[in-house]
Every structure is written in C-alpha cells, then in structure tokens.
Design a protein around this motif. Sequence first.
Motif, mmCIF file in Angstrom:
data_model
loop_
_atom_site.group_PDB
_atom_site.id
_atom_site.type_symbol
_atom_site.label_atom_id
_atom_site.label_comp_id
_atom_site.label_asym_id
_atom_site.label_seq_id
_atom_site.Cartn_x
_atom_site.Cartn_y
_atom_site.Cartn_z
ATOM 1 N N SER A 499 134.210 -9.318 55.860
ATOM 2 C CA SER A 499 132.763 -10.020 55.354
ATOM 3 C C SER A 499 133.213 -11.073 54.264
ATOM 4 N N TYR A 500 132.374 -12.250 54.383
ATOM 5 C CA TYR A 500 132.693 -13.222 53.632
ATOM 6 C C TYR A 500 131.433 -13.680 53.227
ATOM 7 N N SER A 501 130.988 -13.925 51.994
ATOM 8 C CA SER A 501 129.897 -14.734 51.726
ATOM 9 C C SER A 501 130.104 -15.819 50.556
ATOM 10 N N TYR A 502 129.356 -16.959 50.457
ATOM 11 C CA TYR A 502 129.457 -17.971 49.722
ATOM 12 C C TYR A 502 127.896 -18.267 48.864
ATOM 13 N N ILE A 503 127.966 -17.954 47.771
ATOM 14 C CA ILE A 503 126.668 -17.997 47.186
ATOM 15 C C ILE A 503 126.736 -19.015 45.833
ATOM 16 N N ASP A 504 126.053 -19.897 46.074
ATOM 17 C CA ASP A 504 125.538 -21.055 45.097
ATOM 18 C C ASP A 504 124.225 -20.684 44.362
ATOM 19 N N ALA A 505 124.328 -20.186 43.281
ATOM 20 C CA ALA A 505 123.006 -19.674 42.609
ATOM 21 C C ALA A 505 123.021 -20.484 41.214
ATOM 22 N N ARG A 506 121.870 -21.103 41.135
ATOM 23 C CA ARG A 506 122.009 -21.937 39.973
ATOM 24 C C ARG A 506 120.624 -22.142 39.232
ATOM 25 N N ASP A 507 120.505 -22.158 37.958
ATOM 26 C CA ASP A 507 119.422 -22.709 37.161
ATOM 27 C C ASP A 507 118.844 -23.788 37.289
ATOM 28 N N ARG A 508 117.581 -23.874 37.560
ATOM 29 C CA ARG A 508 116.752 -25.044 38.045
ATOM 30 C C ARG A 508 115.484 -25.221 36.767
ATOM 31 N N SER A 509 115.535 -24.644 35.688
ATOM 32 C CA SER A 509 114.456 -24.553 34.830
ATOM 33 C C SER A 509 114.250 -25.817 33.818
ATOM 34 N N GLY A 510 115.298 -27.080 34.207
ATOM 35 C CA GLY A 510 115.156 -28.121 33.547
ATOM 36 C C GLY A 510 115.480 -28.131 31.952
ATOM 37 N N ARG A 511 115.759 -26.821 31.561
ATOM 38 C CA ARG A 511 116.307 -26.796 29.933
ATOM 39 C C ARG A 511 117.651 -27.005 30.005
ATOM 40 N N ALA A 512 117.953 -27.998 28.778
ATOM 41 C CA ALA A 512 119.006 -28.956 28.890
ATOM 42 C C ALA A 512 120.259 -27.929 28.818
ATOM 43 N N VAL A 513 120.370 -26.805 28.219
ATOM 44 C CA VAL A 513 121.602 -25.906 27.915
ATOM 45 C C VAL A 513 121.838 -25.203 29.076
ATOM 46 N N PHE A 514 120.942 -25.086 30.121
ATOM 47 C CA PHE A 514 121.058 -24.039 31.188
ATOM 48 C C PHE A 514 120.810 -24.866 32.557
ATOM 49 N N ASP A 515 120.287 -25.923 32.613
ATOM 50 C CA ASP A 515 119.783 -26.668 33.982
ATOM 51 C C ASP A 515 121.062 -26.896 34.473
ATOM 52 N N GLY A 516 121.145 -26.344 35.924
ATOM 53 C CA GLY A 516 122.557 -26.948 36.590
ATOM 54 C C GLY A 516 123.425 -25.925 36.500
ATOM 55 N N LYS A 517 123.316 -24.809 35.651
ATOM 56 C CA LYS A 517 124.464 -23.919 35.381
ATOM 57 C C LYS A 517 124.316 -22.652 36.480
ATOM 58 N N ARG A 518 125.306 -22.187 36.747
ATOM 59 C CA ARG A 518 125.519 -21.010 37.700
ATOM 60 C C ARG A 518 124.997 -19.834 37.030
ATOM 61 N N LEU A 519 124.203 -19.133 37.720
ATOM 62 C CA LEU A 519 123.702 -17.765 37.330
ATOM 63 C C LEU A 519 124.826 -16.978 36.795
ATOM 64 N N PRO A 520 124.693 -16.004 35.722
ATOM 65 C CA PRO A 520 125.727 -15.277 35.226
ATOM 66 C C PRO A 520 125.903 -13.867 36.279
ATOM 67 N N ARG A 521 127.344 -13.660 36.084
ATOM 68 C CA ARG A 521 127.982 -12.699 37.036
ATOM 69 C C ARG A 521 127.663 -12.789 38.348
ATOM 70 N N ARG A 522 127.716 -13.991 38.941
ATOM 71 C CA ARG A 522 127.339 -14.295 40.396
ATOM 72 C C ARG A 522 128.463 -15.300 40.936
ATOM 73 N N ALA A 523 129.521 -14.664 41.258
ATOM 74 C CA ALA A 523 130.624 -15.265 41.867
ATOM 75 C C ALA A 523 130.307 -16.124 43.114
ATOM 76 N N GLU A 524 130.834 -17.331 43.109
ATOM 77 C CA GLU A 524 130.513 -18.170 44.383
ATOM 78 C C GLU A 524 131.222 -17.247 45.750
ATOM 79 N N HIS A 525 132.400 -16.956 45.658
ATOM 80 C CA HIS A 525 133.020 -16.590 46.938
ATOM 81 C C HIS A 525 133.500 -15.105 46.726
ATOM 82 N N ALA A 526 133.384 -14.353 47.875
ATOM 83 C CA ALA A 526 133.522 -12.860 47.872
ATOM 84 C C ALA A 526 133.935 -12.572 49.300
ATOM 85 N N VAL A 527 135.072 -11.824 49.362
ATOM 86 C CA VAL A 527 135.731 -11.279 50.724
ATOM 87 C C VAL A 527 135.895 -9.801 50.927
ATOM 88 N N SER A 528 135.612 -9.485 51.751
ATOM 89 C CA SER A 528 136.008 -7.856 52.030
ATOM 90 C C SER A 528 136.925 -7.781 53.262
#
Length: 614
Positions: A499-528
């Motif tokens: 199995s493989y999954s690609y996940i692009d999970a990002r903040d869209r709040s508009g807050r300058a420090v966080f907007d566009g950043k990847r959500l914590p502890r969520r790797a983009e790629h994983a394979v089993s």
Amino acid sequence: MLKSTTLSLIALTAATPAFAQTGDDIVVTASGIEQPRDEAGQAITIIDADTIETRQSVDVVDLLATTPGVRFSRTGSMGSVASISLRGAETTQTLVLIDGVKVNDPSGIGDGYDFGHLLTGNIDRIEVLRGSNSVVHGSQAIGGVVSLTTATPAKGFAPKGSAEYGYSDSFTGKADVSGTAGRISGGIGGAYFRTDGISSAAVGAEKDGYKNFAGNARLKVAFSDALSLDLRGYYINADLDYDSFFGAPADSADVAKLDQYVGYAGLNLGLFDGRFTSRAAVTWLRNDRDYYFMRGTAPDYGYSGTNLRFEYQGVVTPVEQARLIFGYEHERPDYDFFGFGSTDSQRANIDSVYALGIVQPFAGLSVTGGFRHDDHSQFGGATTFGANANYSPNDGATNVRASYGEGFKAPSLYQLYDAFSGNAALRPERSKSYDVGIDQSLADGRALVSLTAFLRNTNDQINYDNTAFTYGNIDRTRAKGVEATLALRPIDALNVTASYSYIDARDRSGRAVFDGKRLPRRAEHAVSLSADYDWSFGLSTGATLTMVGDSFDDAANAVPLDGYALAGIRASVPVGPNLEIYGRVDNLFDADYATAFNYGTYGRAAYGGVRARF
C-alpha cells in the motif's frame, strides 16, 4: 529523506498484480448495516482475523499503520498516548467503534480516542473507512471511522489461547471460549499484557512499564427466527508509568491508570420475511482516567467521561433492488474533572435523525444517498448530506467508486465549558470530502489493484487561540492525496500486499505564521509492503516493511521529524493438530526514529510464543 526510495518502491509494486479479496466480503461502516463490499462506493480497508494472527501484532496501532491513508504518533513506551489520523485529518476527527459502541472519550480535550491502550488480544476484525461520513455515524467522522469487533461465537464449543514472551520482559497471555447451543450463542475472553517498556522520554534512562488487562463477552439469544437479544461487553484496565509532558519530556515518577467500560444491549426484530427489520439498542461508555505524580499516593487529578446512547434503526426492503435505512439516536455525554484544587462537571444532550437510501437501478450499479440532522443542547443543529456510487460492468472484476460525504464534529465539553479556556459560543467543525477510485481484479482473482484520489476541506476547525487564551473556530484545513493498494497471490502458498498513500494536508487559516504549512505529524508519503509464504512442510514465514516520509512535529513547521523505514520478520510452525509455535523480530535493523519529537521508540525487539486451539 525517503521520497526517492518511496517512489522507486511504488514503481516496482505498481507493476505487480495483487491477490483479490472475494466479492462476498461484508462491510458495516459504509451504511451502518451489513452489505457486500462491492455495493459501497467508499474507500474501506478490512483487517481480518487471519491477518491479525499472521502479523502477530500486539498493538492495534501497528496494524493500522500499514493501512493506506493512516498516519500515527505515539508518545513513548507501550501504552503511551497513541493517535490515529485518517487522510490528514485531526486525530480527534476519527470516530472509533468497539462492537458497535462509540468509544470516543467525552472527557478528552477534543473527544479523541487514545489507541495506546487498545491491544489486539480480543479483536477479531477491523474496518477502516476513509472519508467524511457523518450521515451514518454523526459527530467525529470527519477523517473517517475505525470499527473494531470481537469474535462472533463459534459453532459447537471452541476454546483457544496463547502466550508470548519477549523483549523488555514483555508477556502476553490470552484465552477465550465460545460456543452455540440451540438458540443461544456466546463467548467470553480475556487478555493480559505486561512489559518493563522503554523510556518514554527520548533522553531518559528509566524504563516506563505498562500493564493491560482486556476482557470481552457476548451473548445472543434467538427467541424466534424473527426476534433476538444481543448483549456485548468490553473492558480495559491499564496501568502506565510515563514521563511528564509538562515541558520537554524527562524521566519522572508519573503514573496513569485507566478503566474503560463498554456495553451494548440490543433487540433485533425481523418482519414480513425480512423486508422490515428493526434494531433498538442502549450503549454505554465510561472512561475513568486518574493521574499520579508518584505511585502509591492518591490521584492528583483525573477525568471521567460517560456516554449513554439510545439507538433505533429500521431497514425497509420494498423490492430487492432498494433499501431504506432510517433511525433515531439520543446520547448524553458527561464530563467530570477533579484536581489542582477544583472540580468540574458538564453534560450535553444530542438528538439525531437520519435516513439513507440504497438503490440498484440496474445490474452492476449501486447508488447510496442520505442525510442526518443532529440537535445539540449547546450549539444547536447540524445537518449533513452524503452520497456514493459503485459501478461494476463485469460482475465485480472492475469496480468504479465515487463518493461525497459531509462531516461534522461537535465541540467537546472541555472546549465548551472549561473554566479557563472554554468557549460556549463554539460552532461545530464541518467538512466536505470527495473521492473517486477504481478496484481492478486480474489473473482469475489472484490479483487486485486499487487506486483512490481524495480531497477534503474542513471549516471552523477548533483550536486554541493563543491571543484570546480560549478555544475558537479559527482554523481551515485542506487535505488531498492518492491511495494505492496492491495484493498478489501468484501461487496458493505466497501472499503479497502493498500500500502507498500520498497526503498533502495543510493549514488554510490565513494566519501568517501557519497558513500553507503542513499539518503536524502527517507525513506526505508512506509505504507498506508485506509478504507471507507457507512452506510445504508446515512452516510459515513472513516480513513487513513500513516506510514513512519526513514530517513536522509542530504547526509552524519549525521542528522536523525525519522519515524512517521499519522492517520486521515473523515465522510460525504447527506442532501437532492443536498447537502452534511462533516468533517475530520487530525493527529488524534497529532503526532510530521518532513519531513525536523528544519521545522514545522501540529498537530491535524479538518475541516468541505458542498458540493452542481445541
């Protein structure tokens, strides 16, 4: 770090045929009733009893980690807080069921479920539904649903048991017995686990031990062919040494204890040759958590969460090609806290109605659609809609799936009412989830390839506002990605899954420090990748490789977590008709890794055991 290796492995496995599951697989999470998997248009993974036994995993999280779309984190030793994220959603946005009972903790900050105490000893089957599905399941089902069930009673009389010993003086023992006599069937089981553990703090030297007992029981009485009584119970008692999380993790004498009670009592009635069925049930959850700064003293603080639910569900089948599912639910989550010189007690009432239609207008096409309305005593109402379709032009060899699901998550009682940070004006979190996929069976059923693309937008996500020092609806997030599953059985003795999954999970709040950043502890790629081979002389051998890409531990993406690769091997051999000896080595190459910053993880560890069946 792992991107090039991951893509190389995908290129290899994408060309590999896969072992197909049969079209007779039954799923429950899609519509709340049993239905053929080919009828559901949603992405569902089944981890069955044979897989659980073959993998030899003690921890449910280890099994879930090999499922596409799943990311997990654990804060240290066995038994420490473990969280599951589905398709990049918050860990509090995963709905968890045990034997049909909702077990999300009403006393948690976000009503999340701690998988740290959930071991495989009593679990016979796991369904993972990915994508928002609040029409069927109500609050929490934004990322998806994890449904776990214990074994149904066997025919006749069937006792079995096992014992295992290994690394860090770890011992696992479990036994259960079940049977059927006439119109009565039932079973009872228990599992015990203990370990000296490891240091939960990465910099620590003191091991954090853990003990866990889990018990389960079932009883079903069929008064007639139409009427039956169904009773189920589940219990966990856990005792954990952990390292203080106030500040950076460091060796400490802290202790956490848990008592979790799960109960279900239901009546099932079928009328008009099964064309109208009804289920009325009462379910109960109680989660008691006590925390001690030092063992042997009175608890310094603690939480108690209770959820009493009444459920009614009716299913009408006017013709073979159509079913209508409808229901009413009432639940009352309660929250109690003591410690630090204060106490708090809060509760809410939630009333829900829902309706779902499943129609098959012609052979090969199944369409499902419905709505749900929840009325919360604090924030008012929330209405959700959902629809999905599954089309097969060739009797199940090809399935084309598409789904749209809305999700919502009610604010937790802590977030609403906490004296220091609560906000009674909070709105529920809302999501819209889309996915499309295809399942293709090849080589006369010896191969299966499954591909799914998904997108989810979440609004009004609740987070702690560091400027107002309260919880608020300040976040918007987006997650998109691709999931791929392949399985191969070229000969009867060999079974390979990937199995493989690609996940692009990002903040869209508009807050300058966080907007566009990847959500914590969520790797983009994983394979089993997992392979098992049954030798002609009785020996079974297998291996699993799990690879997880880089991620961040924080919302500002300032604390990186390096990707990692874990390999494990296993073997088992029968000794006579009723006995089996087995063993495994986890983290074979002793990888140094972390799923949460500054928290320890296990190195190479070996275990061996024996199973008996009669």
